[in-house]
Every structure is written in C-alpha cells, then in structure tokens.
Design a protein around this motif. Structure first.
Motif, PDB file in Angstrom:
ATOM      1  N   UNK A 164      20.388 -46.274  76.116  1.00 47.18           N
ATOM      2  CA  UNK A 164      20.382 -46.289  74.658  1.00 47.18           C
ATOM      3  C   UNK A 164      20.819 -47.635  74.086  1.00 47.18           C
ATOM      4  N   UNK A 165      21.639 -48.386  74.827  1.00 46.38           N
ATOM      5  CA  UNK A 165      22.087 -49.685  74.325  1.00 46.38           C
ATOM      6  C   UNK A 165      20.914 -50.656  74.226  1.00 46.38           C
ATOM      7  N   UNK A 166      20.062 -50.676  75.228  1.00 50.84           N
ATOM      8  CA  UNK A 166      18.868 -51.520  75.172  1.00 50.84           C
ATOM      9  C   UNK A 166      17.891 -51.017  74.114  1.00 50.84           C
TER      10      UNK A 166
ATOM     11  N   UNK B 205      26.391 -52.435  73.127  1.00 49.21           N
ATOM     12  CA  UNK B 205      26.939 -51.878  74.367  1.00 49.21           C
ATOM     13  C   UNK B 205      28.413 -51.542  74.156  1.00 49.21           C
ATOM     14  N   UNK B 206      28.715 -50.258  74.045  1.00 51.54           N
ATOM     15  CA  UNK B 206      30.081 -49.829  73.735  1.00 51.54           C
ATOM     16  C   UNK B 206      31.014 -49.884  74.940  1.00 51.54           C
TER      17      UNK B 206
ATOM     18  N   UNK C 287      16.839 -57.516  74.466  1.00 50.50           N
ATOM     19  CA  UNK C 287      16.461 -56.105  74.342  1.00 50.50           C
ATOM     20  C   UNK C 287      16.479 -55.376  75.677  1.00 50.50           C
ATOM     21  N   UNK C 288      16.635 -56.130  76.761  1.00 55.46           N
ATOM     22  CA  UNK C 288      16.858 -55.499  78.059  1.00 55.46           C
ATOM     23  C   UNK C 288      17.854 -56.341  78.838  1.00 55.46           C
ATOM     24  N   UNK C 289      18.980 -55.710  79.159  1.00 58.18           N
ATOM     25  CA  UNK C 289      20.021 -56.303  79.994  1.00 58.18           C
ATOM     26  C   UNK C 289      20.245 -55.343  81.143  1.00 58.18           C
ATOM     27  N   UNK C 290      20.091 -55.838  82.371  1.00 60.90           N
ATOM     28  CA  UNK C 290      20.155 -54.954  83.540  1.00 60.90           C
ATOM     29  C   UNK C 290      21.503 -54.282  83.709  1.00 60.90           C
TER      30      UNK C 290
END
Length: 216
Positions: free
Chosen positions: A144-146, A113-114, A135-138
């Motif tokens: 694209x980060x996930x 996550x940039x 692999x999934x952060x709300x």
C-alpha cells in the motif's frame, strides 16, 4: 523485418559503504549492477555523494553512474540526483534549493511508508517542490505504501521513478525503470519510464537496522 526496440534499465536508489547503514564497496556495486543487466545506477548514500563519486570511477565496466544523495531533512528524507557537490542543509526547503542550484532532480523516496520514521507523508502543498516520486521501492514492506506513492504522483502531475533501495549485493536491480530515452537525465525530467520491481526479502532491512545499531 521489424527492428527490436531495446530498453535501458536503471536502478535509481542504491547505497554503498559510505552510508551509515551501508555495506557494499562502490566498485562491487557497479560490477553487480552490470551482472544484473542494468544500464545504470544512481548511488544515493545517506547524506553524502562520496559513494557516487567513487562508483563513477568504474563506469568503464559499462554502467552509467548517477551521483546522488539521500538527505535527511526536518520533514524526512529527500533524494537529490545528478549532484556535483555535497548537500549541506537540513531543512526541507533549503535542501530542495541546494539540489536545484546544482541542476539536480528532487526525488521523494518511499513516501507514506509508516514503518520508516524518515519517510515524508506529503500533501498537495508539497508537490511544487518535488520533481519525481519513487512509486516503487523494494524495501517497502507493505504494498500500500507504493500504491499511495503512485496515486500521489498521478494526482499531482509529478514524474515517477523507482529503485531497489539496495544496501546489500543481493538487492541490486530488484527495482528500477526501463526507458528507451538515451539521455537518462532527459528521461528523468520527463518521467519517460516504465517501472519494474519486486519486493526485497524482509531479512535485508532487518539486517540493515542491526548494522546501523552496531555501528552506533
């Protein structure tokens, strides 16, 4: 007649007032988690397990509480799950070793996550130190980060995990995992999960930043 298979739902990334940018009372976190249909939550306050230990007192509400902490290291943030003691180190390798010494699980939260300066951008050389990849952060603003996190886990044979990264009540249960394995630690160690989730309203992370700035 076929027996209906029941899944248990866990949100593996939540924060309470014990985080520098947190707001939720631990008791309220547990109550909302129950109301949201969760079976359990991991309380992963920044650099402390106080929130998790306090929330665990309210497991009689019918929610399993996993004590954790999101620790800022010299490489970025790392989550330790199933902790019993505070993590005192700040170097990445030392933090990993402290988590392992407690028979805990090392999780890489919101990698790639940039937008977040605290995110780790791992390479293959880091894989041996990590148990699970979020692999999934709300709160990942860009999909694209996930996706990169999912690809990294698959390419390096790492287990998956997911969570809302909730800092406010309306985020609790926005993401997590579903499992049929009754022993949740066993499920985590084996990556025996199906991920679910939806992205948080952008207002939530913005409000978190304002709250952290206001607290100094």
């Amino acid at each position: 007649m076929k027996t209906k298979i029941l899944y248990m739902k866990y949100d593996f990334h939540t924060h309470t007032k014990y985080s520098s940018d947190g707001y939720i009372e631990p008791k309220m976190l547990v109550k909302v988690a129950k109301k949201s249909g969760l079976s359990g939550i991991a309380v992963t306050d920044h650099d402390t397990i106080k929130g998790g230990l306090t929330a665990k007192k309210y497991e009689n509400f019918g929610i399993e509480v996993i004590v954790g902490s999101e620790v800022l290291t010299d490489k970025g943030e790392v989550i330790g799950l199933f902790l019993t003691e505070e993590i005192k180190s700040t170097s990445f390798l030392d933090v990993v070793n402290e988590i392992k010494a407690q028979s805990g699980v090392v999780v890489l939260p919101h990698p790639f996550d940039r937008i977040r300066s605290t995110s780790i951008h791992p390479g293959p050389q880091d894989a041996s130190f990590i148990d699970s990849v979020e692999v999934f952060n709300s709160r990942c603003v860009r999909r694209i980060y996930n996706e990169k996190a999912t690809n990294f886990a698959a390419e390096n044979g790492l287990n998956i995990i997911a969570g809302s990264d909730a800092h406010f009540e309306n985020e609790i249960g926005n993401a997590g995992v579903k499992t049929k394995t009754e022993d949740i630690k066993e499920a985590v160690l084996n990556g025996d999960f199906t991920v679910f989730g939806s992205r948080s309203n952008i207002i939530n992370p913005i409000t978190t930043k304002i709250l952290k700035m206001w607290r100094g």
